[in-house]
Design a protein around this motif. Structure first.
Motif, PDB file in Angstrom:
ATOM      1  N   THR A 176       0.661  -1.174  -0.069  1.00  0.00           N
ATOM      2  CA  THR A 176      -0.017   0.054   0.277  1.00  0.00           C
ATOM      3  C   THR A 176       1.052   1.448   0.127  1.00  0.00           C
ATOM      4  O   THR A 176       0.587   2.390  -0.702  1.00  0.00           O
ATOM      5  CB  THR A 176      -0.927  -0.050   1.339  1.00  0.00           C
ATOM      6  OG1 THR A 176      -1.802  -1.119   1.342  1.00  0.00           O
ATOM      7  CG2 THR A 176      -1.813   1.349   1.113  1.00  0.00           C
ATOM      8  N   GLU A 177       1.911   1.178   0.676  1.00  0.00           N
ATOM      9  CA  GLU A 177       2.790   2.482   1.061  1.00  0.00           C
ATOM     10  C   GLU A 177       4.038   2.776   0.169  1.00  0.00           C
ATOM     11  O   GLU A 177       4.622   3.678   0.311  1.00  0.00           O
ATOM     12  CB  GLU A 177       3.069   2.470   2.499  1.00  0.00           C
ATOM     13  CG  GLU A 177       1.733   2.535   3.235  1.00  0.00           C
ATOM     14  CD  GLU A 177       2.518   2.710   4.969  1.00  0.00           C
ATOM     15  OE1 GLU A 177       3.486   2.994   5.025  1.00  0.00           O
ATOM     16  OE2 GLU A 177       1.627   2.099   5.948  1.00  0.00           O
ATOM     17  N   THR A 178       4.196   1.566  -0.778  1.00  0.00           N
ATOM     18  CA  THR A 178       5.400   1.562  -1.756  1.00  0.00           C
ATOM     19  C   THR A 178       4.981   1.315  -2.865  1.00  0.00           C
ATOM     20  O   THR A 178       4.048   0.415  -3.269  1.00  0.00           O
ATOM     21  CB  THR A 178       6.628   0.968  -1.069  1.00  0.00           C
ATOM     22  OG1 THR A 178       6.576  -0.625  -1.441  1.00  0.00           O
ATOM     23  CG2 THR A 178       6.931   0.794   0.426  1.00  0.00           C
ATOM     24  N   GLY A 179       5.843   1.470  -3.874  1.00  0.00           N
ATOM     25  CA  GLY A 179       5.500   1.029  -5.321  1.00  0.00           C
ATOM     26  C   GLY A 179       6.287  -0.200  -5.685  1.00  0.00           C
ATOM     27  O   GLY A 179       6.563  -0.377  -7.039  1.00  0.00           O
ATOM     28  N   ILE A 180       6.508  -1.008  -4.849  1.00  0.00           N
ATOM     29  CA  ILE A 180       7.491  -2.155  -5.096  1.00  0.00           C
ATOM     30  C   ILE A 180       7.027  -3.149  -6.112  1.00  0.00           C
ATOM     31  O   ILE A 180       7.776  -3.700  -6.790  1.00  0.00           O
ATOM     32  CB  ILE A 180       7.896  -2.769  -3.619  1.00  0.00           C
ATOM     33  CG1 ILE A 180       9.108  -3.693  -4.080  1.00  0.00           C
ATOM     34  CG2 ILE A 180       6.918  -3.656  -3.225  1.00  0.00           C
ATOM     35  CD1 ILE A 180       9.793  -4.189  -2.753  1.00  0.00           C
ATOM     36  N   GLY A 181       5.567  -3.369  -6.201  1.00  0.00           N
ATOM     37  CA  GLY A 181       5.123  -4.138  -7.242  1.00  0.00           C
ATOM     38  C   GLY A 181       4.139  -3.451  -8.294  1.00  0.00           C
ATOM     39  O   GLY A 181       3.553  -4.047  -8.969  1.00  0.00           O
ATOM     40  N   ALA A 182       4.482  -2.093  -8.576  1.00  0.00           N
ATOM     41  CA  ALA A 182       3.877  -1.478  -9.462  1.00  0.00           C
ATOM     42  C   ALA A 182       4.564  -1.640 -10.880  1.00  0.00           C
ATOM     43  O   ALA A 182       3.937  -1.366 -12.038  1.00  0.00           O
ATOM     44  CB  ALA A 182       3.903  -0.253  -9.187  1.00  0.00           C
ATOM     45  N   SER A 183       5.872  -1.874 -11.090  1.00  0.00           N
ATOM     46  CA  SER A 183       6.619  -1.908 -12.503  1.00  0.00           C
ATOM     47  C   SER A 183       6.840  -3.419 -12.768  1.00  0.00           C
ATOM     48  O   SER A 183       7.300  -4.366 -11.964  1.00  0.00           O
ATOM     49  CB  SER A 183       7.996  -1.218 -12.280  1.00  0.00           C
ATOM     50  OG  SER A 183       7.629   0.195 -11.823  1.00  0.00           O
ATOM     51  N   ALA A 184       7.026  -3.677 -14.017  1.00  0.00           N
ATOM     52  CA  ALA A 184       7.013  -4.957 -14.694  1.00  0.00           C
ATOM     53  C   ALA A 184       8.494  -5.248 -14.522  1.00  0.00           C
ATOM     54  O   ALA A 184       9.323  -4.526 -15.062  1.00  0.00           O
ATOM     55  CB  ALA A 184       6.807  -4.972 -16.044  1.00  0.00           C
ATOM     56  N   VAL A 185       9.172  -6.364 -14.056  1.00  0.00           N
ATOM     57  CA  VAL A 185      10.455  -6.948 -13.805  1.00  0.00           C
ATOM     58  C   VAL A 185      10.844  -8.367 -14.226  1.00  0.00           C
ATOM     59  O   VAL A 185      11.835  -8.730 -14.072  1.00  0.00           O
ATOM     60  CB  VAL A 185      10.864  -6.787 -12.352  1.00  0.00           C
ATOM     61  CG1 VAL A 185      11.061  -5.219 -12.018  1.00  0.00           C
ATOM     62  CG2 VAL A 185       9.913  -7.600 -11.354  1.00  0.00           C
ATOM     63  N   SER A 186       9.785  -8.886 -15.136  1.00  0.00           N
ATOM     64  CA  SER A 186       9.804  -9.902 -15.840  1.00  0.00           C
ATOM     65  C   SER A 186       9.476  -9.886 -17.219  1.00  0.00           C
ATOM     66  O   SER A 186       8.691  -8.826 -17.677  1.00  0.00           O
ATOM     67  CB  SER A 186       9.111 -11.240 -15.392  1.00  0.00           C
ATOM     68  OG  SER A 186       7.863 -11.056 -15.637  1.00  0.00           O
TER      69      SER A 186
END
Length: 441
Positions: free
Chosen positions: A155-165
């Motif tokens: 919720t508080e970070t964008g760690i899962g927001a960008s494609a890395v595969s």
């Protein structure tokens, strides 16, 4: 502290897939026999076993020698010896174990930084531990906290927001071009690991329909069935292209299987509606000349790698924020662990009663007004504080008696802390006990 928390594990960084397979602990019955053999050395245990990691979370009494015993039983359950296992294992104890678990739940320790799949696997591992009555006060609280920490990180970070595969990046590009994917049809050409990952992300994006084309039809059919799609024989590839909006290719062909001349005819049949092609094969499956056609978007693996590398850097920056959250939550969990000793709870409980008494006393004195005699004020204050202490007398006697019982005291301490909200946080209603204990009490 009444408990030692241990976490033993091996993962993609410390062991190859051959080693992880040997010690995967997929045979739950064998491991349960191992846990039973440990006797009183282990109070609680949870086993997480995935393709990339195997981890054992153990709660034991200090000085029980549980660490070596768990490793011995782990190796024995896998039909191996401890020396075969030890070189690949990492071990964490106390708050280091807590912090590691929070990192795992949040995706910071995954092969793909920030990937969310591990959280679901962790929930399944916890569920199995609860069902086997192997999760009690500490594991229950720790896992619920791990889930809430992971939610905070998301919720508080964008760690899962960008494609890395590569596969995820491909689908994200398609979403940028088409926007809503609900009315789009996609085709996978090839049915290997990359295609399988792409199918997972396409399904997650909500595509209307998924087609699979592969030289081995049985494999195409198997993959299509998993995602409720349709399979086609390879000879139908060009003929089926007008029916789809998105094409992802990942075959092992030595030459292009889709050429510009084929797509010209396809676009005519589609009345020039846009098509999106992603070629993640090496050598390339799609002739680069296709990109010169109007209403066609073609990306190859090099294009996607640029996106992935850029996004990895973004995730690393967000990971720093996540680590700060985890550090704070780890410290909070340490405070809760300390509270499972009797004295902190007594102090907190009496302090809570006194705080409430003084708040109500202030309200009462305001109502009595400024003309109230000082001796009356003093008497009312004495009454309020004395009542608060006396009301907590019997609960404290009960806690002192229970704290001397073997294995049960911390459960009642935890119930008390939640009942009076001594930690000032919301805790799941079942966090203090396992299913069996709930039935017995």
């Amino acid at each position: 502290m009444q408990h030692d928390i241990h976490l033993f594990g091996l993962n993609h960084r410390t062991a190859g897939v051959d080693v992880r397979e040997c010690f995967a602990l997929k045979d739950q019955e064998a491991f349960e026999a191992c846990v039973h053999a440990l006797g009183r050395a282990v109070d609680e245990v949870m086993v997480l076993s995935t393709c990339n990691r195997v981890e054992l979370l153990v709660v034991a009494k200090p000085g029980s020698g549980a660490a070596q015993k768990v490793l011995d039983c782990w190796a024995e359950s896998s039909g191996r010896e401890s020396p075969d296992l030890a070189p690949h294992v990492y071990a964490h104890k106390g708050l280091d174990a807590v912090e590691h678990l929070f990192r795992v739940a949040s995706g910071l320790d995954s092969m793909v930084l920030g990937e969310p799949q591990i959280l679901g696997q962790l929930k399944q591992a916890y569920k199995a531990s609860v069902e086997k009555n192997q999760a009690k006060v500490v594991v229950n609280r720790l896992l619920h906290k791990a889930f809430s920490v992971a939610k905070r990180v998301r919720t508080e970070t964008g760690i899962g927001a960008s494609a890395v595969s590569i596969s995820y990046a491909a689908v994200e590009l398609a979403k940028r071009i088409f926007g809503d994917m609900a009315d789009k049809k996609a085709m996978l050409v090839g049915a290997g690991e990359m295609a399988e990952l792409a199918a997972t992300h396409l399904a997650g994006a909500g595509v209307r329909e998924l087609r699979v084309v592969n030289r081995t039809f049985a494999r195409a059919e198997e993959l299509a069935q998993r995602f409720k799609g349709k399979a086609h024989v390879f000879s139908e590839l060009i003929g089926r292209l007008p029916e789809v909006d998105i094409v992802i290719t990942s075959t092992g062909s030595a030459e292009p299987i889709i050429r510009a001349r084929d797509i010209k005819d396809v676009l005519k049949k589609r009345r020039q509606r846009p098509m999106f092609f992603i070629d993640i094969a090496v050598p390339r499956d799609i002739d680069p000349d296709v990109n010169s056609l109007d209403n066609v978007y073609l990306y190859d693996i090099d294009d996607l790698k640029e996106v992935v590398e850029e996004n990895k850097a973004q995730r690393q920056a967000e990971a720093e924020k996540a680590r700060e959250i985890i550090a704070v939550e780890t410290a909070k969990f340490g405070t809760w662990l300390d509270s499972l000793d009797l004295q902190p709870t007594i102090v907190d409980l009496l302090g809570r009663g006194e705080d409430l008494a003084r708040k109500e006393l202030a309200k009462t004195l305001r109502r009595l007004g400024p003309d109230c005699p000082e001796e009356t004020r003093a008497a009312v204050e004495t009454l309020a504080l004395t009542l608060a202490r006396k009301l907590y007398h019997d609960p404290l006697v009960f806690l002192k008696r229970r704290s001397q019982e073997d294995g049960g005291g911390e459960r009642f301490l935890d119930i008390t802390r939640r009942m009076f909200n001594l930690d000032g946080e919301a805790v799941p209603p079942d966090a203090h006990l396992d299913r069996k204990q709930g039935e017995e009490n």
